[in-house]
Design an enzyme around this catalytic site. Structure first.
Site, PDB file in Angstrom:
ATOM      1  N   ASN A  62       0.814  -1.222   0.000  1.00  0.00           N
ATOM      2  CA  ASN A  62       0.000   0.000   0.000  1.00  0.00           C
ATOM      3  C   ASN A  62       0.843   1.265   0.000  1.00  0.00           C
ATOM      4  OD1 ASN A  62      -2.844  -0.785   0.156  1.00  0.00           O
ATOM      5  ND2 ASN A  62      -2.100  -1.932   1.918  1.00  0.00           N
ATOM      6  N   LYS A  64       8.842 -10.329   0.223  1.00  0.00           N
ATOM      7  CA  LYS A  64       9.705  -9.271   0.785  1.00  0.00           C
ATOM      8  C   LYS A  64       9.783  -9.315   2.321  1.00  0.00           C
ATOM      9  CE  LYS A  64       6.421  -6.062   2.152  1.00  0.00           C
ATOM     10  NZ  LYS A  64       5.251  -6.813   1.804  1.00  0.00           N
TER      11      LYS A  64
HETATM   12  N1  LIG Z   1      -4.906 -10.869  12.334  1.00  0.00           N
HETATM   13  C1  LIG Z   1      -4.773  -9.803  11.548  1.00  0.00           C
HETATM   14  N2  LIG Z   1      -4.447  -8.601  12.072  1.00  0.00           N
HETATM   15  C2  LIG Z   1      -4.298  -7.511  11.287  1.00  0.00           C
HETATM   16  N3  LIG Z   1      -4.463  -7.533   9.934  1.00  0.00           N
HETATM   17  C3  LIG Z   1      -4.788  -8.701   9.360  1.00  0.00           C
HETATM   18  C4  LIG Z   1      -4.949  -9.893  10.129  1.00  0.00           C
HETATM   19  N4  LIG Z   1      -5.244 -10.909   9.277  1.00  0.00           N
HETATM   20  C5  LIG Z   1      -5.290 -10.396   8.051  1.00  0.00           C
HETATM   21  N5  LIG Z   1      -4.990  -9.074   8.064  1.00  0.00           N
HETATM   22  C6  LIG Z   1      -4.913  -8.236   6.863  1.00  0.00           C
HETATM   23  O1  LIG Z   1      -3.550  -8.092   6.500  1.00  0.00           O
HETATM   24  C7  LIG Z   1      -3.443  -6.890   5.723  1.00  0.00           C
HETATM   25  C8  LIG Z   1      -1.978  -6.529   5.589  1.00  0.00           C
HETATM   26  O2  LIG Z   1      -1.379  -7.463   4.702  1.00  0.00           O
HETATM   27  P1  LIG Z   1      -1.060  -7.072   3.168  1.00  0.00           P
HETATM   28  O3  LIG Z   1      -2.275  -6.412   2.571  1.00  0.00           O
HETATM   29  O4  LIG Z   1      -0.460  -8.245   2.497  1.00  0.00           O
HETATM   30  O5  LIG Z   1       0.026  -5.968   3.464  1.00  0.00           O
HETATM   31  P2  LIG Z   1       1.066  -5.119   2.618  1.00  0.00           P
HETATM   32  O6  LIG Z   1       0.576  -5.040   1.199  1.00  0.00           O
HETATM   33  O7  LIG Z   1       1.041  -3.819   3.354  1.00  0.00           O
HETATM   34  O8  LIG Z   1       2.382  -5.856   2.736  1.00  0.00           O
HETATM   35  C9  LIG Z   1      -4.295  -5.920   6.493  1.00  0.00           C
HETATM   36  O9  LIG Z   1      -4.777  -4.866   5.676  1.00  0.00           O
HETATM   37  C10 LIG Z   1      -5.440  -6.806   6.992  1.00  0.00           C
HETATM   38  O10 LIG Z   1      -6.554  -6.708   6.128  1.00  0.00           O
HETATM   39  N1  LIG Z   2       7.925  -9.357  -3.388  1.00  0.00           N
HETATM   40  C1  LIG Z   2       6.864  -9.092  -2.569  1.00  0.00           C
HETATM   41  O1  LIG Z   2       6.688  -9.695  -1.512  1.00  0.00           O
HETATM   42  O2  LIG Z   2       6.005  -8.109  -3.038  1.00  0.00           O
HETATM   43  P1  LIG Z   2       4.591  -7.679  -2.414  1.00  0.00           P
HETATM   44  O3  LIG Z   2       4.828  -7.390  -0.969  1.00  0.00           O
HETATM   45  O4  LIG Z   2       4.187  -6.461  -3.194  1.00  0.00           O
HETATM   46  O5  LIG Z   2       3.662  -8.837  -2.630  1.00  0.00           O
END
Ligand SMILES: Nc1ncnc2c1ncn2[C@@H]1O[C@H](COP(=O)(O)OP(=O)(O)O)[C@@H](O)[C@H]1O
Ligand SMILES: NC(=O)OP(=O)(O)O
Length: 313
Positions: free
Chosen positions: A13, A215
């Site tokens: 994000n 990552k």
């Molecule tokens: N137990 C949890 N506590 C907090 N967030 C959670 C949990 N389980 C799932 N999530 C989700 O994980 C998301 C973050 O992971 P992700 O979208 O892959 O992150 P990023 O793209 O920032 O690396 C949060 O927006 C939330 O919707």
């Molecule tokens: N390489 C990698 O983990 O990218 P995202 O976090 O964007 O999935």
């Protein structure tokens, strides 16, 4: 007291939000905002090393290559990873430099093209599960899979995406150079997109392989190899929660490894979103470090113990 070194892993994000078009302007605006928060950490006296994701970007670059292959030769996925690493690092280097100048804390910001060693025998090569590129409906994804031979999968309840192999990171090849740069007072952007996956041959040479490393997992490996004091995973939620999204949702503030093991066993963390972050944070804390999972805009508060989820032994 010598400065603490913080390895900061930026979530997707921070570069592109799910519903935004992946054009340059949107991504650069997001990166500029993210760099305001990173600059605060520098201003507050931490040495920072920044790593970041590349899922949306590497997927787009791969697609550009495939769609234009009748005009210009397509590059393999490891080269697309290198392109995404360079493109995102350029945006961050520029934005962080400008923000540090603006707040009167100028510093050298440098990016390192970083390779991550993986095993050629990693079972992930036979089981692609790392989502890249844009989101599709199930129908569109299945149509594209049939037309183009892609493997597709549902991504943590957010839609369907193309998936590629994501082997376990064994070692960050450039870690010693990164330590030299930190010791020289530089802010280092490195290991973007999990690092460019390479395998080591018997003669000591490396060869790129077609995969995308997670990552958070490579961030943990880098934090370990550079002996970072703190590993901070920045995302879009203020805390890790138990019973996430339910009425009895509860924020975790300070959690021990033993408590975390219990929550993992209960299945509190979704695979594909919070799961890999917890796995990486757990591993780092197990080696004696402090891991923090927090919101990007509260990173400075989280380092003071006033926000986020702090995981320690
Ligand atoms: N137990 C949890 N506590 C907090 N967030 C959670 C949990 N389980 C799932 N999530 C989700 O994980 C998301 C973050 O992971 P992700 O979208 O892959 O992150 P990023 O793209 O920032 O690396 C949060 O927006 C939330 O919707
Ligand atoms: N390489 C990698 O983990 O990218 P995202 O976090 O964007 O999935």
């Amino acid at each position: 007291m010598s400065k603490q070194t913080v390895l900061v892993a930026l979530g997707g994000n921070a570069i592109l939000q799910p519903k935004q078009e992946a054009n340059f302007q949107n991504q650069y605006e997001n990166v500029k905002t993210s760099c305001q928060f990173l600059a605060k950490l520098v201003h507050n006296g931490y040495n920072i090393v920044v790593t970041h994701g590349n899922g949306p970007q590497v997927g787009t670059i791969l697609r550009q290559n495939e769609e234009a292959s009748h005009v210009v030769p397509a590059m393999p996925l490891d080269v697309c990873s290198a392109e995404s690493q360079g493109f995102i690092a350029y945006m961050m280097q520029q934005a962080l430099h400008n923000e540090l100048n603006r707040i009167g804390s100028p510093k050298h910001v440098v990016s390192v093209v970083t390779r991550t060693e993986v095993s050629a025998d990693d079972p992930a090569f036979a089981n692609p599960d790392k989502p890249i590129g844009v989101f599709y409906s199930e129908e569109e994804a299945k149509k594209l899979s049939a037309e183009k031979g892609w493997t597709v999968a549902e991504d943590a309840g957010r839609g369907w995406r193309r998936v590629v192999p994501s082997p376990t990171p064994l070692s960050i090849v450039e870690s010693a150079s990164i330590v030299d740069l930190i010791n020289g007072g530089h802010i280092v952007i490195s290991c973007g997109g999990g690092g460019i996956p390479v395998v080591k041959k018997a003669d000591g040479s490396y060869q790129g392989v077609e995969a995308v490393v997670d990552k958070d997992r490579s961030g943990c490996k880098l934090a370990e190899q550079i002996q970072a004091d703190i590993f901070v995973i920045l995302t879009d939620v203020e805390h890790v929660y138990i019973n996430y999204g339910k009425e009895n949702q509860k924020a975790l503030t300070n959690v021990t490894l033993e408590e975390l093991e219990g929550y993992i066993a209960e299945g509190q963390f979704s695979a594909g979103s919070m799961g890999p972050k917890i796995e990486a944070a757990y591993k780092f804390a197990k080696q004696g470090g402090t891991a923090i999972i927090c919101a990007l805009n509260k990173a400075d508060l989280a380092l003071e113990g006033k926000s986020g989820t702090r995981i320690t032994q």
